[in-house]
Design an enzyme around this catalytic site. Structure first.
Site, mmCIF file in Angstrom:
data_model
loop_
_atom_site.group_PDB
_atom_site.id
_atom_site.type_symbol
_atom_site.label_atom_id
_atom_site.label_comp_id
_atom_site.label_asym_id
_atom_site.label_seq_id
_atom_site.Cartn_x
_atom_site.Cartn_y
_atom_site.Cartn_z
ATOM 1 N N SER A 136 1.324 -20.673 25.954
ATOM 2 C CA SER A 136 1.731 -19.814 24.845
ATOM 3 C C SER A 136 2.544 -18.667 25.437
ATOM 4 C CB SER A 136 0.490 -19.280 24.122
ATOM 5 O OG SER A 136 0.848 -18.312 23.169
ATOM 6 N N HIS B 133 -4.009 -23.866 23.308
ATOM 7 C CA HIS B 133 -4.896 -24.123 24.445
ATOM 8 C C HIS B 133 -6.001 -25.122 24.117
ATOM 9 C CE1 HIS B 133 -3.911 -19.887 26.249
ATOM 10 N NE2 HIS B 133 -2.898 -20.740 26.299
ATOM 11 N N GLN C 266 -6.244 -18.687 19.174
ATOM 12 C CA GLN C 266 -6.136 -19.253 20.516
ATOM 13 C C GLN C 266 -7.381 -19.066 21.378
ATOM 14 O OE1 GLN C 266 -2.223 -19.634 22.504
ATOM 15 N NE2 GLN C 266 -2.974 -17.936 23.735
ATOM 16 N N GLU C 267 -8.036 -17.925 21.255
ATOM 17 C CA GLU C 267 -9.185 -17.651 22.118
ATOM 18 C C GLU C 267 -10.276 -16.922 21.346
ATOM 19 O OE1 GLU C 267 -7.844 -15.455 25.519
ATOM 20 O OE2 GLU C 267 -6.328 -16.934 26.071
ATOM 21 N N GLU D 114 -8.121 -23.446 29.311
ATOM 22 C CA GLU D 114 -8.703 -22.318 30.044
ATOM 23 C C GLU D 114 -10.204 -22.462 30.246
ATOM 24 O OE1 GLU D 114 -7.315 -18.689 28.305
ATOM 25 O OE2 GLU D 114 -5.227 -19.124 28.830
ATOM 26 N N ASP E 142 -8.278 -13.585 20.625
ATOM 27 C CA ASP E 142 -6.846 -13.637 20.903
ATOM 28 C C ASP E 142 -6.267 -14.557 19.848
ATOM 29 O OD1 ASP E 142 -4.258 -13.979 21.708
ATOM 30 O OD2 ASP E 142 -4.726 -14.946 23.611
ATOM 31 N N GLU F 170 -6.359 -9.424 19.913
ATOM 32 C CA GLU F 170 -5.108 -9.549 20.663
ATOM 33 C C GLU F 170 -4.083 -10.331 19.851
ATOM 34 O OE1 GLU F 170 -3.694 -12.022 24.630
ATOM 35 O OE2 GLU F 170 -5.734 -11.230 24.557
ATOM 36 N N ASP G 27 -0.018 -8.686 23.893
ATOM 37 C CA ASP G 27 0.400 -9.648 24.917
ATOM 38 C C ASP G 27 1.818 -10.105 24.601
ATOM 39 O OD1 ASP G 27 0.727 -11.617 26.822
ATOM 40 O OD2 ASP G 27 -0.603 -13.049 25.866
ATOM 41 N N LYS H 293 0.422 -9.536 32.831
ATOM 42 C CA LYS H 293 0.671 -10.820 33.483
ATOM 43 C C LYS H 293 1.913 -10.660 34.361
ATOM 44 C CE LYS H 293 -1.052 -13.473 29.496
ATOM 45 N NZ LYS H 293 -0.636 -14.303 28.343
ATOM 46 N N SER I 193 -4.572 -10.405 33.443
ATOM 47 C CA SER I 193 -4.823 -11.757 32.937
ATOM 48 C C SER I 193 -4.230 -12.852 33.806
ATOM 49 C CB SER I 193 -4.244 -11.877 31.522
ATOM 50 O OG SER I 193 -4.386 -13.186 31.002
ATOM 51 N N HIS I 194 -4.908 -13.986 33.782
ATOM 52 C CA HIS I 194 -4.415 -15.252 34.312
ATOM 53 C C HIS I 194 -3.401 -15.829 33.330
ATOM 54 C CE1 HIS I 194 -7.477 -17.762 31.766
ATOM 55 N NE2 HIS I 194 -6.898 -16.807 31.073
ATOM 56 N N ARG I 195 -2.987 -17.090 33.537
ATOM 57 C CA ARG I 195 -2.223 -17.858 32.561
ATOM 58 C C ARG I 195 -2.950 -19.178 32.306
ATOM 59 N NH1 ARG I 195 2.862 -15.631 31.161
ATOM 60 N NH2 ARG I 195 2.355 -16.845 29.312
ATOM 61 N N SER I 196 -2.535 -19.877 31.267
ATOM 62 C CA SER I 196 -3.197 -21.151 30.955
ATOM 63 C C SER I 196 -2.937 -22.188 32.039
ATOM 64 C CB SER I 196 -2.724 -21.677 29.606
ATOM 65 O OG SER I 196 -1.317 -21.782 29.575
ATOM 66 N N LYS J 167 -9.109 -11.158 32.256
ATOM 67 C CA LYS J 167 -9.192 -12.361 31.435
ATOM 68 C C LYS J 167 -8.847 -13.544 32.326
ATOM 69 C CE LYS J 167 -6.980 -13.283 27.663
ATOM 70 N NZ LYS J 167 -6.271 -13.342 26.355
#
Length: 424
Positions: free
Chosen positions: A42, A162, A170-171, A212, A249, A292, A319, A344, A371-374, A395
């Protein structure tokens, strides 16, 4: 100090099986550091360009051989001979070589691989753990926060791009209370995650695991996912609103089309005003700690209304709205559109620019969520970076899948190290 002797790159794959860039930095002392770059599923339109080959005959168009060649032929040689501890100068050189606003000439993935490899090599050269070297750079930039292990935000249920396609948001997050130590927070996250898995199985909500690491269950609505999460927490020793909190999110840009938002919870598409009313209802039921990307990435007026509505109750996180982009962060501060940023590094392309964005957000008294990424790798760089810049939260996904777990385990290691240092 040590100088960069050589930088080179190759193509590897990330946690989704999609190619990404790995770079190595060799110093004149023969020390070598290696860094790999994550990728997003995303992605916001305001992010720096993730350069892909777009050759349908190879890697389904997702290859990064062009980005790798850019490191080997241009970006790497461009920083050879430079002092490895001069991160600001290294990054300035990379930006100068590319010469575009959005890193589209050589690719943010190529540029960031060199920037992070140099950062890691500098930590080796300075004989410091990576998080301590990051802290040195942060303080050099004017960030005053002390080194600390951030609070985790666990992505327990994966939806949107995701997940398995049946949830719009999404989350769905579980956030331990900030009064807990990191190790206690991780334990609570794991216990809730395992309980949730058992609960989904009991309900017959067939679940797989998303990008994730969170469950991607067969549920009817987004509210169903919140309710299942809420009920699972009640089965653990942890009390909602005291020990743990919920967050979302939304990633609303994904289900925004022709001026409206379509979600399974409502029979007809929602306007921005209608979606805000839905968020008010959700918050009245579940008392969210954060939300988010509640609207699409350019709906500034709607962001401002939501922030004004939830001010003091819910942390509003940007984000896609911000994309770790200095101009957009400054606009959001002026417009009072949010009060937290998802950081990010691959959205902007260099470590120096990322630190400058964090400094600006800090000065506005925003919360920092690193944050990480997917699409991740087993590189744990982002854990050290989050600690070094004094992030409030991290995250890294669910406490599941190797590319997520390696980052949580790295934070456990740093927590133990910091405790030992404090006892000396």
């Amino acid at each position: 100090m040590s100088k960069i002797s050589k930088v080179w790159a190759r193509q590897i794959i990330d946690s989704r099986g999609i190619p990404t860039v790995e770079a190595a930095c060799l110093l004149d002392t023969n020390e070598i550091a290696v860094a790999s770059v994550p990728g997003g599923t995303s992605t916001g339109t305001h992010e720096a360009v993730d350069l892909r080959d777009n050759d349908p005959q190879n890697w389904m168009g997702k290859g990064v051989s062009k980005a790798v060649t850019n490191v080997n032929d241009v970006l790497g040689p461009g920083v050879w001979g430079m002092e490895v501890t001069d991160q600001e100068r290294i990054d300035a050189r990379l930006i100068e070589l590319d010469g575009t606003k959005n890193k589209s000439k050589y690719g943010a993935n190529a540029i960031l691989s060199v920037s992070v490899a140099a950062l890691k090599a500098a930590a080796l050269a300075s004989k410091q753990p990576l998080y301590m070297w990051v802290s040195t750079l942060a303080k050099r930039a004017g960030i005053k926060e002390e080194i600390r292990v951030p609070n985790p935000i666990f992505n327990m249920i994966n939806g949107g791009l995701h997940g398995a396609g049946n949830l719009d948001f999404q989350e769905f997050h579980v956030i331990p209370a900030t009064s807990k130590s990191f190790s206690d927070s991780l334990r609570s996250g794991v216990e809730i995650y395992l309980t949730l898995g058992n609960d989904l199985e009991r309900r017959g909500a067939i679940h797989s695991v998303g990008d994730e690491g969170g469950y991607a269950p067969n549920l009817f609505t987004n509210a169903d996912a919140l309710e299942v999460l809420y009920e699972s927490i009640k089965q653990t020793p942890y009390q909602m609103g005291r020990d743990v909190f919920l967050g979302l999110d939304v990633a609303a840009s994904v289900f925004y089309k022709n001026g409206t938002y379509t979600i399974r919870d409502k029979s007809s598409p929602l306007t921005d005003e209608g979606l805000l009313e839905y968020y008010k209802y959700v918050n009245s039921q579940y008392h969210l700690a954060l939300i988010e990307d509640p609207f699409h990435e350019d709906a500034w007026e709607s962001w401002k209304k939501l922030f004004d509505t939830f001010q003091g109750q819910v942390t509003v996180v940007g984000d896609d709205l911000l994309a770790t982009n200095m101009e957009r962060v400054q606009k959001a501060i002026t417009e009072k559109a949010c009060n937290a940023i998802l950081v990010k590094p691959n959205q902007v392309g260099t470590i120096t620019e990322t630190i400058q964005v964090i400094k600006t957000a800090r000065e506005a008294q925003w919360k920092i969520i690193t944050s990480h990424r997917s699409g991740e790798t087993n590189d744990w760089f982002i854990a050290d970076f989050a600690v070094g810049v004094g992030s409030d939260y991290v995250k890294f996904g669910a406490p599941s899948r190797g590319e997520r777990v390696v980052k949580y385990n790295r934070l456990l290691s740093i927590e133990a190290e910091l405790l030992l240092r404090s006892q000396k």
